[in-house]
Motif scaffolding. Structure first.
Motif, PDB file in Angstrom:
ATOM      1  N   VAL A 384       0.518  -1.181   0.163  1.00  0.00           N
ATOM      2  CA  VAL A 384      -0.232   0.097  -0.380  1.00  0.00           C
ATOM      3  C   VAL A 384       1.417   1.330  -0.021  1.00  0.00           C
ATOM      4  CG1 VAL A 384      -1.966   1.291   1.234  1.00  0.00           C
ATOM      5  CG2 VAL A 384      -1.717  -1.110   1.069  1.00  0.00           C
ATOM      6  N   VAL A 385       0.129   2.429  -0.752  1.00  0.00           N
ATOM      7  CA  VAL A 385       1.435   3.645  -0.390  1.00  0.00           C
ATOM      8  C   VAL A 385       1.675   4.135   0.547  1.00  0.00           C
ATOM      9  CG1 VAL A 385      -1.390   4.655  -0.606  1.00  0.00           C
ATOM     10  CG2 VAL A 385       1.184   5.677  -2.041  1.00  0.00           C
ATOM     11  N   GLY A 386       3.141   4.889   0.805  1.00  0.00           N
ATOM     12  CA  GLY A 386       3.215   5.149   2.239  1.00  0.00           C
ATOM     13  C   GLY A 386       3.609   6.376   1.986  1.00  0.00           C
ATOM     14  N   GLY A 387       4.808   7.202   2.906  1.00  0.00           N
ATOM     15  CA  GLY A 387       3.549   8.633   3.501  1.00  0.00           C
ATOM     16  C   GLY A 387       5.372   9.305   3.526  1.00  0.00           C
ATOM     17  N   ASP A 388       6.072   9.393   1.853  1.00  0.00           N
ATOM     18  CA  ASP A 388       6.680   9.933   1.624  1.00  0.00           C
ATOM     19  C   ASP A 388       6.667  11.259   1.278  1.00  0.00           C
ATOM     20  OD1 ASP A 388       7.747   7.778   2.109  1.00  0.00           O
ATOM     21  OD2 ASP A 388       9.283   7.123   0.234  1.00  0.00           O
ATOM     22  N   TRP A 389       7.391  12.421   1.691  1.00  0.00           N
ATOM     23  CA  TRP A 389       7.701  13.666   1.192  1.00  0.00           C
ATOM     24  C   TRP A 389       8.723  14.369   0.765  1.00  0.00           C
ATOM     25  CZ3 TRP A 389       7.683  13.396   6.449  1.00  0.00           C
ATOM     26  CH2 TRP A 389       7.724  14.024   7.004  1.00  0.00           C
ATOM     27  N   TYR A 390       8.502  15.080   0.308  1.00  0.00           N
ATOM     28  CA  TYR A 390       9.573  16.270   0.376  1.00  0.00           C
ATOM     29  C   TYR A 390       9.508  17.553  -0.696  1.00  0.00           C
ATOM     30  CZ  TYR A 390       8.923  14.750  -4.489  1.00  0.00           C
ATOM     31  OH  TYR A 390       7.670  14.511  -5.904  1.00  0.00           O
ATOM     32  N   ASP A 391      10.255  18.617  -0.392  1.00  0.00           N
ATOM     33  CA  ASP A 391       9.799  20.132  -0.400  1.00  0.00           C
ATOM     34  C   ASP A 391      11.295  20.758  -0.031  1.00  0.00           C
ATOM     35  OD1 ASP A 391       7.904  22.092  -0.386  1.00  0.00           O
ATOM     36  OD2 ASP A 391       7.435  21.701   1.223  1.00  0.00           O
ATOM     37  N   SER A 392      10.797  21.914  -1.503  1.00  0.00           N
ATOM     38  CA  SER A 392      12.108  22.354  -1.714  1.00  0.00           C
ATOM     39  C   SER A 392      11.251  24.256  -1.333  1.00  0.00           C
ATOM     40  CB  SER A 392      12.881  22.581  -3.019  1.00  0.00           C
ATOM     41  OG  SER A 392      13.685  23.674  -3.346  1.00  0.00           O
ATOM     42  N   LEU A 393      12.052  24.650  -0.244  1.00  0.00           N
ATOM     43  CA  LEU A 393      11.573  26.082   0.140  1.00  0.00           C
ATOM     44  C   LEU A 393      12.216  27.687   0.197  1.00  0.00           C
ATOM     45  CD1 LEU A 393       9.497  24.873   4.011  1.00  0.00           C
ATOM     46  CD2 LEU A 393       8.964  25.411   1.598  1.00  0.00           C
ATOM     47  N   ALA A 394      12.344  28.508  -0.522  1.00  0.00           N
ATOM     48  CA  ALA A 394      13.153  29.861  -0.414  1.00  0.00           C
ATOM     49  C   ALA A 394      12.914  30.227   0.390  1.00  0.00           C
ATOM     50  CB  ALA A 394      12.298  30.847  -1.807  1.00  0.00           C
ATOM     51  N   LEU A 395      13.828  30.486   1.112  1.00  0.00           N
ATOM     52  CA  LEU A 395      13.445  31.539   2.329  1.00  0.00           C
ATOM     53  C   LEU A 395      14.809  33.054   1.834  1.00  0.00           C
ATOM     54  CD1 LEU A 395      14.679  28.515   4.958  1.00  0.00           C
ATOM     55  CD2 LEU A 395      12.506  29.943   4.571  1.00  0.00           C
ATOM     56  N   PRO A 396      14.332  34.452   2.956  1.00  0.00           N
ATOM     57  CA  PRO A 396      15.350  35.561   2.977  1.00  0.00           C
ATOM     58  C   PRO A 396      17.028  35.371   2.828  1.00  0.00           C
ATOM     59  CG  PRO A 396      13.246  35.131   4.730  1.00  0.00           C
ATOM     60  CD  PRO A 396      13.944  33.649   3.991  1.00  0.00           C
ATOM     61  N   HIS A 397      17.399  36.030   1.958  1.00  0.00           N
ATOM     62  CA  HIS A 397      18.966  35.882   2.018  1.00  0.00           C
ATOM     63  C   HIS A 397      19.198  35.060   1.066  1.00  0.00           C
ATOM     64  CE1 HIS A 397      18.417  39.445   4.914  1.00  0.00           C
ATOM     65  NE2 HIS A 397      18.291  38.336   6.293  1.00  0.00           N
ATOM     66  N   GLY A 398      18.759  34.515   0.599  1.00  0.00           N
ATOM     67  CA  GLY A 398      18.694  34.204  -1.016  1.00  0.00           C
ATOM     68  C   GLY A 398      19.268  32.242  -0.291  1.00  0.00           C
ATOM     69  N   ARG A 399      18.936  32.180   1.116  1.00  0.00           N
ATOM     70  CA  ARG A 399      19.060  30.791   1.226  1.00  0.00           C
ATOM     71  C   ARG A 399      17.830  29.627   0.340  1.00  0.00           C
ATOM     72  NH1 ARG A 399      18.389  31.216   6.789  1.00  0.00           N
ATOM     73  NH2 ARG A 399      16.862  32.312   6.432  1.00  0.00           N
ATOM     74  N   ASN A 400      18.165  28.652   0.909  1.00  0.00           N
ATOM     75  CA  ASN A 400      17.008  27.510   0.304  1.00  0.00           C
ATOM     76  C   ASN A 400      17.231  26.674   1.539  1.00  0.00           C
ATOM     77  OD1 ASN A 400      15.795  28.564  -2.661  1.00  0.00           O
ATOM     78  ND2 ASN A 400      18.408  28.223  -2.593  1.00  0.00           N
ATOM     79  N   LEU A 401      15.929  25.616   2.128  1.00  0.00           N
ATOM     80  CA  LEU A 401      15.596  24.969   2.845  1.00  0.00           C
ATOM     81  C   LEU A 401      15.073  23.574   1.734  1.00  0.00           C
ATOM     82  CD1 LEU A 401      15.837  23.396   5.476  1.00  0.00           C
ATOM     83  CD2 LEU A 401      13.268  24.104   5.604  1.00  0.00           C
ATOM     84  N   LEU A 402      16.016  22.108   2.039  1.00  0.00           N
ATOM     85  CA  LEU A 402      15.126  21.039   1.438  1.00  0.00           C
ATOM     86  C   LEU A 402      14.682  19.998   2.759  1.00  0.00           C
ATOM     87  CD1 LEU A 402      18.490  20.360  -1.448  1.00  0.00           C
ATOM     88  CD2 LEU A 402      16.348  21.723  -1.317  1.00  0.00           C
ATOM     89  N   VAL A 403      13.290  19.229   1.872  1.00  0.00           N
ATOM     90  CA  VAL A 403      13.380  18.690   3.744  1.00  0.00           C
ATOM     91  C   VAL A 403      12.334  17.258   2.560  1.00  0.00           C
ATOM     92  CG1 VAL A 403      11.051  18.860   4.754  1.00  0.00           C
ATOM     93  CG2 VAL A 403      11.968  20.686   4.470  1.00  0.00           C
ATOM     94  N   ILE A 404      12.999  16.484   3.470  1.00  0.00           N
ATOM     95  CA  ILE A 404      12.313  14.766   3.487  1.00  0.00           C
ATOM     96  C   ILE A 404      12.194  14.284   4.438  1.00  0.00           C
ATOM     97  CG2 ILE A 404      14.608  13.696   3.027  1.00  0.00           C
ATOM     98  CD1 ILE A 404      13.772  12.524   0.473  1.00  0.00           C
ATOM     99  N   GLY A 405      10.837  13.623   3.975  1.00  0.00           N
ATOM    100  CA  GLY A 405      10.404  12.845   5.129  1.00  0.00           C
ATOM    101  C   GLY A 405       9.868  11.981   4.676  1.00  0.00           C
ATOM    102  N   ASP A 406       9.820  10.666   5.534  1.00  0.00           N
ATOM    103  CA  ASP A 406       8.529   9.274   5.539  1.00  0.00           C
ATOM    104  C   ASP A 406       8.029   9.254   6.534  1.00  0.00           C
ATOM    105  OD1 ASP A 406       8.205   7.067   5.295  1.00  0.00           O
ATOM    106  OD2 ASP A 406      10.569   5.716   4.921  1.00  0.00           O
ATOM    107  N   VAL A 407       6.424   8.999   6.374  1.00  0.00           N
ATOM    108  CA  VAL A 407       5.784   9.059   8.119  1.00  0.00           C
ATOM    109  C   VAL A 407       5.174   7.631   8.187  1.00  0.00           C
ATOM    110  CG1 VAL A 407       3.582   9.127   8.617  1.00  0.00           C
ATOM    111  CG2 VAL A 407       4.383  10.868   7.651  1.00  0.00           C
ATOM    112  N   MET A 408       5.412   6.521   8.904  1.00  0.00           N
ATOM    113  CA  MET A 408       5.066   6.206   9.336  1.00  0.00           C
ATOM    114  C   MET A 408       4.044   5.299   8.519  1.00  0.00           C
ATOM    115  SD  MET A 408       4.849   3.349  13.131  1.00  0.00           S
ATOM    116  CE  MET A 408       3.421   4.534  13.761  1.00  0.00           C
ATOM    117  N   GLY A 409       4.098   3.411   8.254  1.00  0.00           N
ATOM    118  CA  GLY A 409       2.864   3.409   7.843  1.00  0.00           C
ATOM    119  C   GLY A 409       2.662   3.433   6.579  1.00  0.00           C
TER     120      GLY A 409
END
Length: 582
Positions: A384-409
């Motif tokens: 069954v499909v899981g709960g993986d996710w990712y994201d890329s967020l532009a923050l002030p001063h030219g910074r970038n936040l990369l996010v990746i995660g995995d929900v249990m189940g």
């Protein structure tokens, strides 16, 4: 009530059903089938629970034993058969190992003037429900004094019990609807018919190629078909699955569904005068192949009609009987519930997959100086499909936040939980707090909300002003750096507990950037293998040689081609980032 009196109907409904209620629905179905097939027959039949207490006795068993049925129910074999030596020895052996056994039962039966010596041959079969739990025994016997009269009845009863038991093991072995339909037709062709098909009701079918259903017809799709080789040859091959046919009010399949009971018919010897069209053509073809008898059984769940099981007999095979219809209806009932489970699974799987794909359509746009690419690869349909996710967020001063995660189940709940985590981290990213405080705040928020889905998560914050990347890790696998020369290395990071445990103590670690290279974040589906140590799996990734200056999508395709080999047992999410112009 005398020994030859019939068993009261009340003993075959309320009392017995109450005794069977604690066993399982499976034992209830076995009981109903026994009542339909053998209650009026000459074979003696009894059902016992795991304590060898009688829960059903048919009229002929009551006559042989010489004890009224109502006096047997709830009592043990030893209590009902005091004149028989060690009556529980063979039944207990069958309960232990499941191997059917025959036994000759002899002794004085009955009471008072009616008491006399009796002798009969009995066979014990163990009963199990769909979960494999042992729920009792069925005993089928015939008096030795009149074996010729009862032998055929006994053999037929044994055969039908064995067939129904085999059906439980062989129909509905997967959560795939098409596979379940094929298992059903293959099973009945082996044991009950010369040819069979499953026709499913088509609901809300889109009009294709300008074809729309005629008014007042029921549209059905052939989901599976099977036939004995000789019949398939005479038919000139079998119509393939997915054929869609319209059924008018006089169609046997439609009448079977609308009435909710089996429909037995014999093939007309000739086409009626003036009849033309597809039905007449099929009739002529079936008659030429030697088909002479048809049995159509409804496939129904507790809530709706699913379709029909259509069976035919040809050549020297006997015509279908009412007894065949009873057995076929029980088989269809079991298959219908398996098909409903498969359809429900398919709907939930599709819903979760579409939700996850919508949420992961693309990460939000980063700053113009950062190039990103992503991949989401769902697990095989067996999971069954899981709960993986990712994201890329532009923050002030030219910074970038990369996010990746995995929900249990897995399933819809995991996909919904993933959307909550993603939204929460987006909100926290605008607060300006350090990465380890973001994870700690997320952990506290999830714990306080009572949300019971923990998740691993990795944050990577790129700062072009210092040419560094800061990381914070909540139980996730370490990221990868693809160096300018094509080598792949792990970024060593300590990992705090997953989010949602309430134990969150995290740290922010700053490492040099990857000028001319690529940073890769991923979920565990990319590397984990059953029976393999995770360090071995991670080392396999570092053996890759990639071209960091190539297209990011091609880089991700190359990683998946080399690392994600074989069947994917878990979802895979990838997020790659590279500074533009490098």
């Amino acid at each position: 009530m005398g020994p030859d009196s019939p068993v009261p109907r009340t003993l075959l409904s309320e009392d017995v059903e109450t005794l069977l209620a604690g066993a399982t629905a499976e034992l209830g179905r076995e009981y109903r089938v026994l009542r339909e097939i053998v209650e009026g027959g000459a074979a003696a039949v009894a059902v016992l629970d795991t304590g060898l207490r009688y829960v059903y006795v048919n009229p002929h068993m009551a006559r042989i034993v010489g004890v009224p049925a109502e006096d047997q129910l709830g009592r043990t074999l030893s209590e009902v058969l005091p004149g028989v030596e060690r009556p529980e020895e063979v039944p207990r052996a069958v309960l232990r190992d499941g191997r059917p056994r025959d036994v000759l039962v002899a002794g004085d039966m009955g009471a008072g003037p009616a008491r006399k010596p009796r002798e009969w041959h009995s066979t014990y079969h163990r009963l199990q429900n769909e979960q494999g739990e042992i729920v009792g025994l069925v005993a089928i016997g015939v008096e030795v004094t009149e074996p010729r009269r009862y032998l055929t009845e006994l053999e037929r009863a044994h055969g039908r019990m064995a067939m129904l038991h085999a059906a439980t093991l062989r129909i509905g072995t997967t959560l795939d609807l098409e596979t379940t339909c094929q298992e059903l037709v293959d099973f009945v062709v082996l044991d009950l018919a010369d040819g069979a098909s499953v026709e499913l009701v088509v609901e809300n079918e889109p009009v294709r190629s300008g074809r729309s259903p005629s008014a007042g017809v029921m549209r059905m799709r052939r989901a599976a078909v099977s036939a004995r080789p000789e019949l398939a040859v005479r038919l000139g091959g079998l119509a393939g699955p997915d054929d869609v046919n319209d059924h008018g009010p006089t169609s046997p399949m439609r009448r079977c569904l609308e009435r909710g009971r089996p429909f037995v018919t014999h093939m007309p010897t000739r086409v009626r005068p003036g009849e033309r069209g597809p039905y007449a053509d099929r009739l002529e073809r079936y008659r030429a192949a030697g088909i002479h008898s048809t049995l159509v059984v409804p496939l129904r769940t507790d809530s709706r009609s699913v379709g029909v099981l259509a069976m035919v007999r040809a050549g020297s095979s006997p015509a279908f009987t009412a007894e065949d219809a009873v057995v076929a209806q029980e088989l269809a009932g079991r298959a219908s519930h398996a098909m409903e489970r498969a359809q429900r699974y398919a709907r939930e799987h599709t819903m979760a997959l579409e939700l996850q794909r919508a949420l992961l359509s693309e990460p939000t746009l980063p700053h113009p100086d950062l190039e990103t690419a992503s991949r989401y690869l769902p697990a095989d349909d067996s999971a069954v499909v899981g709960g993986d996710w990712y994201d890329s967020l532009a923050l002030p001063h030219g910074r970038n936040l990369l996010v990746i995660g995995d929900v249990m189940g897995h399933g819809v709940e995991a996909a919904v939980a993933m959307s909550h985590y993603r939204s929460m981290l987006r909100a926290l990213s605008s607060s300006g707090m350090p990465l380890h405080e973001m994870l700690a705040a997320a952990d506290r928020m999830v714990t306080a909300s009572g949300f019971d889905r923990v998740a691993t998560c990795l944050l990577a914050l790129g700062d072009p002003a210092t040419d560094t990347i800061s990381y914070a890790n909540a139980g996730h696998l370490p990221p990868l750096r693809i160096l300018p020369d094509g080598r792949v290395e792990l970024v060593p990071l300590s990992a705090g507990p997953p989010l949602g445990t309430g134990l969150g103590v995290y740290e922010t670690v700053t490492r040099p950037g990857v000028p001319g290279g690529v940073l890769l974040l991923y979920t565990d589906g990319l590397v984990e293998r059953r029976g393999e140590d995770i360090d071995t799996s991670l080392h396999r990734l570092t053996e890759l040689r990639l071209q960091p200056g190539g297209d990011l999508d091609e880089i991700l395709d190359g990683i998946l081609a080399h690392a994600a080999t074989g069947s994917a047992r878990d979802d895979i999410a990838l997020l790659a980032a590279r500074t533009r112009g490098m």
